[in-house]
Design a protein around this motif. Sequence first.
Motif, PDB file in Angstrom:
ATOM      1  N   SER A   1       0.825  -1.210   0.000  1.00  0.00           N
ATOM      2  CA  SER A   1       0.000   0.000   0.000  1.00  0.00           C
ATOM      3  C   SER A   1       0.862   1.263   0.000  1.00  0.00           C
ATOM      4  O   SER A   1       0.564   2.232  -0.704  1.00  0.00           O
ATOM      5  CB  SER A   1      -0.924  -0.001   1.220  1.00  0.00           C
ATOM      6  OG  SER A   1      -1.682   1.189   1.274  1.00  0.00           O
ATOM      7  N   ARG A   2       1.939   1.260   0.774  1.00  0.00           N
ATOM      8  CA  ARG A   2       2.843   2.419   0.789  1.00  0.00           C
ATOM      9  C   ARG A   2       3.506   2.595  -0.571  1.00  0.00           C
ATOM     10  O   ARG A   2       3.680   3.730  -1.033  1.00  0.00           O
ATOM     11  CB  ARG A   2       3.895   2.264   1.882  1.00  0.00           C
ATOM     12  CG  ARG A   2       3.364   2.410   3.304  1.00  0.00           C
ATOM     13  CD  ARG A   2       4.510   2.427   4.298  1.00  0.00           C
ATOM     14  NE  ARG A   2       5.349   3.607   4.082  1.00  0.00           N
ATOM     15  CZ  ARG A   2       6.608   3.730   4.532  1.00  0.00           C
ATOM     16  NH1 ARG A   2       7.168   2.716   5.200  1.00  0.00           N
ATOM     17  NH2 ARG A   2       7.300   4.814   4.292  1.00  0.00           N
ATOM     18  N   LEU A   3       3.873   1.506  -1.212  1.00  0.00           N
ATOM     19  CA  LEU A   3       4.470   1.615  -2.541  1.00  0.00           C
ATOM     20  C   LEU A   3       3.444   2.115  -3.558  1.00  0.00           C
ATOM     21  O   LEU A   3       3.769   2.923  -4.442  1.00  0.00           O
ATOM     22  CB  LEU A   3       5.037   0.266  -2.972  1.00  0.00           C
ATOM     23  CG  LEU A   3       6.229  -0.254  -2.165  1.00  0.00           C
ATOM     24  CD1 LEU A   3       6.623  -1.643  -2.642  1.00  0.00           C
ATOM     25  CD2 LEU A   3       7.417   0.695  -2.261  1.00  0.00           C
ATOM     26  N   ASP A   4       2.201   1.643  -3.436  1.00  0.00           N
ATOM     27  CA  ASP A   4       1.151   2.101  -4.344  1.00  0.00           C
ATOM     28  C   ASP A   4       0.929   3.603  -4.217  1.00  0.00           C
ATOM     29  O   ASP A   4       0.528   4.264  -5.187  1.00  0.00           O
ATOM     30  CB  ASP A   4      -0.162   1.371  -4.058  1.00  0.00           C
ATOM     31  CG  ASP A   4      -0.127  -0.095  -4.463  1.00  0.00           C
ATOM     32  OD1 ASP A   4       0.739  -0.464  -5.295  1.00  0.00           O
ATOM     33  OD2 ASP A   4      -0.940  -0.871  -3.940  1.00  0.00           O
ATOM     34  N   ASN A   5       1.180   4.131  -3.036  1.00  0.00           N
ATOM     35  CA  ASN A   5       0.971   5.559  -2.778  1.00  0.00           C
ATOM     36  C   ASN A   5       2.290   6.298  -2.581  1.00  0.00           C
ATOM     37  O   ASN A   5       2.333   7.336  -1.908  1.00  0.00           O
ATOM     38  CB  ASN A   5       0.084   5.730  -1.534  1.00  0.00           C
ATOM     39  CG  ASN A   5      -1.308   5.177  -1.740  1.00  0.00           C
ATOM     40  OD1 ASN A   5      -2.147   5.806  -2.374  1.00  0.00           O
ATOM     41  ND2 ASN A   5      -1.552   3.979  -1.219  1.00  0.00           N
ATOM     42  N   ALA A   6       3.335   5.800  -3.206  1.00  0.00           N
ATOM     43  CA  ALA A   6       4.666   6.383  -3.022  1.00  0.00           C
ATOM     44  C   ALA A   6       4.749   7.826  -3.506  1.00  0.00           C
ATOM     45  O   ALA A   6       5.602   8.594  -3.044  1.00  0.00           O
ATOM     46  CB  ALA A   6       5.712   5.536  -3.741  1.00  0.00           C
ATOM     47  N   ALA A   7       3.889   8.227  -4.432  1.00  0.00           N
ATOM     48  CA  ALA A   7       3.922   9.604  -4.953  1.00  0.00           C
ATOM     49  C   ALA A   7       3.685  10.628  -3.852  1.00  0.00           C
ATOM     50  O   ALA A   7       4.173  11.758  -3.935  1.00  0.00           O
ATOM     51  CB  ALA A   7       2.888   9.773  -6.059  1.00  0.00           C
ATOM     52  N   SER A   8       2.949  10.240  -2.815  1.00  0.00           N
ATOM     53  CA  SER A   8       2.654  11.172  -1.722  1.00  0.00           C
ATOM     54  C   SER A   8       3.504  10.907  -0.481  1.00  0.00           C
ATOM     55  O   SER A   8       3.266  11.491   0.577  1.00  0.00           O
ATOM     56  CB  SER A   8       1.171  11.091  -1.354  1.00  0.00           C
ATOM     57  OG  SER A   8       0.798   9.776  -0.972  1.00  0.00           O
ATOM     58  N   SER A   9       4.479  10.024  -0.596  1.00  0.00           N
ATOM     59  CA  SER A   9       5.329   9.692   0.548  1.00  0.00           C
ATOM     60  C   SER A   9       6.233  10.862   0.914  1.00  0.00           C
ATOM     61  O   SER A   9       6.736  11.567   0.041  1.00  0.00           O
ATOM     62  CB  SER A   9       6.193   8.471   0.206  1.00  0.00           C
ATOM     63  OG  SER A   9       7.192   8.272   1.196  1.00  0.00           O
ATOM     64  N   PRO A  10       6.488  11.083   2.222  1.00  0.00           N
ATOM     65  CA  PRO A  10       7.451  12.113   2.619  1.00  0.00           C
ATOM     66  C   PRO A  10       8.891  11.688   2.367  1.00  0.00           C
ATOM     67  O   PRO A  10       9.799  12.518   2.444  1.00  0.00           O
ATOM     68  CB  PRO A  10       7.185  12.273   4.115  1.00  0.00           C
ATOM     69  CG  PRO A  10       6.649  10.938   4.540  1.00  0.00           C
ATOM     70  CD  PRO A  10       5.844  10.442   3.377  1.00  0.00           C
ATOM     71  N   GLY A  11       9.104  10.406   2.065  1.00  0.00           N
ATOM     72  CA  GLY A  11      10.442   9.909   1.742  1.00  0.00           C
ATOM     73  C   GLY A  11      10.598   9.706   0.255  1.00  0.00           C
ATOM     74  O   GLY A  11      10.001  10.414  -0.562  1.00  0.00           O
ATOM     75  N   TRP A  12      11.410   8.710  -0.088  1.00  0.00           N
ATOM     76  CA  TRP A  12      11.629   8.356  -1.501  1.00  0.00           C
ATOM     77  C   TRP A  12      11.784   6.847  -1.536  1.00  0.00           C
ATOM     78  O   TRP A  12      12.841   6.302  -1.244  1.00  0.00           O
ATOM     79  CB  TRP A  12      12.877   9.055  -2.038  1.00  0.00           C
ATOM     80  CG  TRP A  12      12.926   9.103  -3.537  1.00  0.00           C
ATOM     81  CD1 TRP A  12      13.377   8.127  -4.375  1.00  0.00           C
ATOM     82  CD2 TRP A  12      12.499  10.180  -4.365  1.00  0.00           C
ATOM     83  NE1 TRP A  12      13.246   8.529  -5.682  1.00  0.00           N
ATOM     84  CE2 TRP A  12      12.717   9.797  -5.718  1.00  0.00           C
ATOM     85  CE3 TRP A  12      11.956  11.445  -4.113  1.00  0.00           C
ATOM     86  CZ2 TRP A  12      12.421  10.623  -6.786  1.00  0.00           C
ATOM     87  CZ3 TRP A  12      11.659  12.266  -5.186  1.00  0.00           C
ATOM     88  CH2 TRP A  12      11.894  11.849  -6.514  1.00  0.00           C
ATOM     89  N   LEU A  13      10.701   6.130  -1.897  1.00  0.00           N
ATOM     90  CA  LEU A  13      10.620   4.696  -1.674  1.00  0.00           C
ATOM     91  C   LEU A  13      11.047   3.834  -2.847  1.00  0.00           C
ATOM     92  O   LEU A  13      11.182   2.617  -2.688  1.00  0.00           O
ATOM     93  CB  LEU A  13       9.189   4.318  -1.271  1.00  0.00           C
ATOM     94  CG  LEU A  13       8.695   4.912   0.051  1.00  0.00           C
ATOM     95  CD1 LEU A  13       7.270   4.463   0.332  1.00  0.00           C
ATOM     96  CD2 LEU A  13       9.615   4.523   1.203  1.00  0.00           C
ATOM     97  N   MET A  14      11.230   4.412  -4.020  1.00  0.00           N
ATOM     98  CA  MET A  14      11.693   3.624  -5.156  1.00  0.00           C
ATOM     99  C   MET A  14      12.456   4.519  -6.123  1.00  0.00           C
ATOM    100  O   MET A  14      12.402   5.756  -6.038  1.00  0.00           O
ATOM    101  CB  MET A  14      10.538   2.909  -5.855  1.00  0.00           C
ATOM    102  CG  MET A  14       9.477   3.786  -6.450  1.00  0.00           C
ATOM    103  SD  MET A  14       8.144   2.814  -7.257  1.00  0.00           S
ATOM    104  CE  MET A  14       7.217   2.226  -5.835  1.00  0.00           C
ATOM    105  N   PHE A  15      13.170   3.890  -7.028  1.00  0.00           N
ATOM    106  CA  PHE A  15      14.103   4.602  -7.908  1.00  0.00           C
ATOM    107  C   PHE A  15      13.464   5.799  -8.597  1.00  0.00           C
ATOM    108  O   PHE A  15      14.001   6.913  -8.568  1.00  0.00           O
ATOM    109  CB  PHE A  15      14.658   3.618  -8.945  1.00  0.00           C
ATOM    110  CG  PHE A  15      15.659   4.216  -9.888  1.00  0.00           C
ATOM    111  CD1 PHE A  15      16.995   4.316  -9.530  1.00  0.00           C
ATOM    112  CD2 PHE A  15      15.274   4.670 -11.140  1.00  0.00           C
ATOM    113  CE1 PHE A  15      17.929   4.862 -10.398  1.00  0.00           C
ATOM    114  CE2 PHE A  15      16.199   5.212 -12.017  1.00  0.00           C
ATOM    115  CZ  PHE A  15      17.534   5.309 -11.639  1.00  0.00           C
TER     116      PHE A  15
END
Length: 273
Positions: A38-52
Amino acid sequence: MKLKKTTLTSCVLGSALLALAIPGIGHAMPSYPPVTQSRLDNAASSPGWLMFNRDYAGDDYAPYSAINTSNVASLKPVWTSPKVNIPHGFENVPIINGDYMFVTTPLDHLMAFDAKTGKLLWKYTYKLAGDATKTICCDVNNRGVAVYDDMVYMATIDNHVVAFDAKTGKVAWNSALYKPGVGYSIDEAPLIVDGKVVVGVGGGEYGARGFIAALDAKTGKLDWKLHTIPSRRRLQTRWRQPVDDRHLRSLDQNPVLGRRQPRPVARLDPPRP
């Protein structure tokens, strides 16, 4: 294949974190936040940087507003890593989850930093196979890691995928996808999709038959493998004639592909299956 911890010293990592981007410097490190699908699916709004590429759309767009035209001139470096004594190009994208920042280097070394303070939390030096760089095009880069659950995943130029405990750097599994030194290599960051670690190989410059593979994120077991070009046998069946280098050389003159397409400069032994 063995992995060993070692000290990396000396070539400054390319980016320093900035004060406005990381409030709360000096606080104790919190626990590692597990990365869910779920966090990866919503990575665009993450305060971090979860994928390349930040998210599955691959936009590389960060919607942050803390740094803007009114304060950008006041940014100051907060910390700089120790130098890394590897005289090659650095092309990785740091992955940030919570206060953990994961950075890869050329030749497949991996470091975890406290993103707020710059403290080195753990490091791993990957021991490449002796002939791993024999057929590598365009430097020995590593472009980064993937994160999922409490694990970190790194691919290597000798065609392994390695899983680490994100908090300690302990190796959980190490899976080989192809033997080294025969044209195949992996320098990309893996991609996590529904509990699978997805990677693709390079090596077209050396006649490698490209493929994409997915491994189980928990065990490292190969789940599926898809070749991206047909085998020589299938080409012969479809073209109804032998396949030889004239077909490969003809790519150079293809007006769509361009006049300076690279040709294989080394043969696989044995040839493509």
